[in-house]
Scaffold this active site. Structure first.
Site, PDB file in Angstrom:
ATOM      1  N   HIS A  15     -35.094  42.020 -26.810  1.00 30.10           N
ATOM      2  CA  HIS A  15     -34.299  40.866 -27.212  1.00 30.10           C
ATOM      3  C   HIS A  15     -33.400  40.467 -26.039  1.00 30.10           C
ATOM      4  CE1 HIS A  15     -30.802  43.477 -28.051  1.00 30.10           C
ATOM      5  NE2 HIS A  15     -31.695  44.310 -28.567  1.00 30.10           N
ATOM      6  N   ALA A  16     -32.553  39.489 -26.238  1.00 28.34           N
ATOM      7  CA  ALA A  16     -31.831  38.841 -25.137  1.00 28.34           C
ATOM      8  C   ALA A  16     -31.023  39.795 -24.258  1.00 28.34           C
ATOM      9  CB  ALA A  16     -30.929  37.742 -25.687  1.00 28.34           C
TER      10      ALA A  16
END
Length: 86
Positions: A15-16
């Site tokens: 994820h980010a």
């Protein structure tokens, strides 16, 4: 070109935040570093490319580096991955 296989836990995913940290770890190096997950390939210097790998569900990833500082690049990216998913 050198490669290294890293086993991820079932709950690890790109994820980010981890993608950004892995990208930051690889950017200082001239070598090209890539992560291969199944048929997907991601440039480690591109966090969006990493996020497209999604949720590997405990799979192993192959980390590849090619260039003048490939050993150092591979080690830095490998350490970043292991730190993010420890």
């Amino acid at each position: 070109m050198i490669t290294k296989t890293i086993a991820l836990k079932a709950d690890d995913f790109f994820h980010a935040r981890p993608a950004a940290r892995i990208a930051a770890a690889s950017k200082p190096f001239a070598s090209v570093t890539m992560i291969v997950l199944g048929t997907s390939v991601a440039d480690t210097k591109d966090s969006l490319s990493l996020m497209r790998l999604g949720h590997p569900n405990g799979a192993s990833i192959d980390l590849m580096a090619d260039g003048p500082d490939e050993q150092d690049a591979l080690e830095a990216v490998s350490t970043a991955i292991q730190n993010e998913f420890a």
